[in-house]
Design a protein around this motif. Sequence first.
Motif, PDB file in Angstrom:
ATOM      1  N   GLU A 115      -4.391  -5.358   6.962  1.00  0.00           N
ATOM      2  CA  GLU A 115      -4.844  -4.802   5.828  1.00  0.00           C
ATOM      3  C   GLU A 115      -4.121  -5.281   4.374  1.00  0.00           C
ATOM      4  N   LYS A 116      -2.897  -5.830   4.730  1.00  0.00           N
ATOM      5  CA  LYS A 116      -1.702  -6.163   3.397  1.00  0.00           C
ATOM      6  C   LYS A 116      -2.322  -7.405   2.656  1.00  0.00           C
ATOM      7  N   LYS A 117      -2.499  -6.802   1.263  1.00  0.00           N
ATOM      8  CA  LYS A 117      -3.086  -7.928   0.489  1.00  0.00           C
ATOM      9  C   LYS A 117      -2.026  -8.330  -0.398  1.00  0.00           C
ATOM     10  N   ASP A 118      -2.459  -9.722  -1.089  1.00  0.00           N
ATOM     11  CA  ASP A 118      -1.513 -10.025  -2.264  1.00  0.00           C
ATOM     12  C   ASP A 118      -2.061  -9.625  -3.462  1.00  0.00           C
ATOM     13  N   LYS A 119      -1.700  -9.987  -4.565  1.00  0.00           N
ATOM     14  CA  LYS A 119      -1.845  -9.175  -5.850  1.00  0.00           C
ATOM     15  C   LYS A 119      -3.430  -9.738  -6.490  1.00  0.00           C
ATOM     16  N   ASP A 120      -3.786 -10.755  -5.606  1.00  0.00           N
ATOM     17  CA  ASP A 120      -5.197 -11.161  -6.060  1.00  0.00           C
ATOM     18  C   ASP A 120      -6.164 -10.619  -5.096  1.00  0.00           C
ATOM     19  N   GLY A 121      -5.721  -9.816  -4.319  1.00  0.00           N
ATOM     20  CA  GLY A 121      -6.616  -9.095  -3.363  1.00  0.00           C
ATOM     21  C   GLY A 121      -6.981  -9.810  -1.723  1.00  0.00           C
ATOM     22  N   ASN A 122      -6.270 -10.842  -1.701  1.00  0.00           N
ATOM     23  CA  ASN A 122      -6.495 -11.546  -0.563  1.00  0.00           C
ATOM     24  C   ASN A 122      -5.399 -10.965   0.727  1.00  0.00           C
ATOM     25  N   ILE A 123      -6.264 -10.877   1.908  1.00  0.00           N
ATOM     26  CA  ILE A 123      -5.429 -10.451   3.012  1.00  0.00           C
ATOM     27  C   ILE A 123      -4.254 -11.445   3.360  1.00  0.00           C
ATOM     28  N   ILE A 124      -2.981 -11.135   3.486  1.00  0.00           N
ATOM     29  CA  ILE A 124      -1.782 -11.872   3.895  1.00  0.00           C
ATOM     30  C   ILE A 124      -1.721 -12.033   5.146  1.00  0.00           C
ATOM     31  N   PRO A 125      -1.935 -13.422   5.779  1.00  0.00           N
ATOM     32  CA  PRO A 125      -2.007 -13.679   7.058  1.00  0.00           C
ATOM     33  C   PRO A 125      -0.578 -13.334   7.890  1.00  0.00           C
TER      34      PRO A 125
END
Length: 205
Positions: A115-125
């Motif tokens: 569920e962890k996302k970067d600041k652009d809202g994309n899931i971090i693999p």
Amino acid sequence: MAAKSFLEKYRGKRDFDSSSEPFGDPEIAKGKKDIFVVQKHDATNLHYDFRLLANGVLKSWAVPKGPSTDPDEKRLAIATEDHPVEYADFEGIIPEDQYGGGTVMVWDAGTYTIEKKDKDGNIIPLEKQLENGRASFILNGEKLQGGYSLIRIKKGENEQWLLKKSDDDKADARRNPTSTQNNSVLTGRTMKQIKKDSEDGSGKE
Ligand code: MN
């Protein structure tokens, strides 16, 4: 993914003529869901091998005390070599003369989500999170559920991490699954039965 170094370390430690462990086929990982597995391994020192599929291989850690469901418990997790995805179904005996040796049980298995996302809202693999030394994931297994994190505490040759349960609705300080839930989720067998079946020659699933 099918780089020359694919599972080089894993294969280098094993003799596949005497061990029934899988050699590893990079094609098999393709299209696989995000799986995790915890294998109880009665080697020289009993431990639990915690593995998460990322980048087509099972990223692996040896957890001496096994995973906990108590969010106040941090469990030491020593990074080990990547394993092939087929290893998730491996249960049986590794010959004594082979690296590690001992009885292996599929203690828990299932899928995980991120569920962890970067600041652009994309899931971090997951592989990216692991590179950064801090990964969070939600396990959907039979024995282990809910959020967990892995935090790197020592880099280098024998990387050390801590495996920790998140304080969510699946957290339970009273549950102690490594001592109360002792059967394989794959076959229902105990360590003793797996060992006996393998010795009887019926151990290869
Ligand atoms: Mn092991």
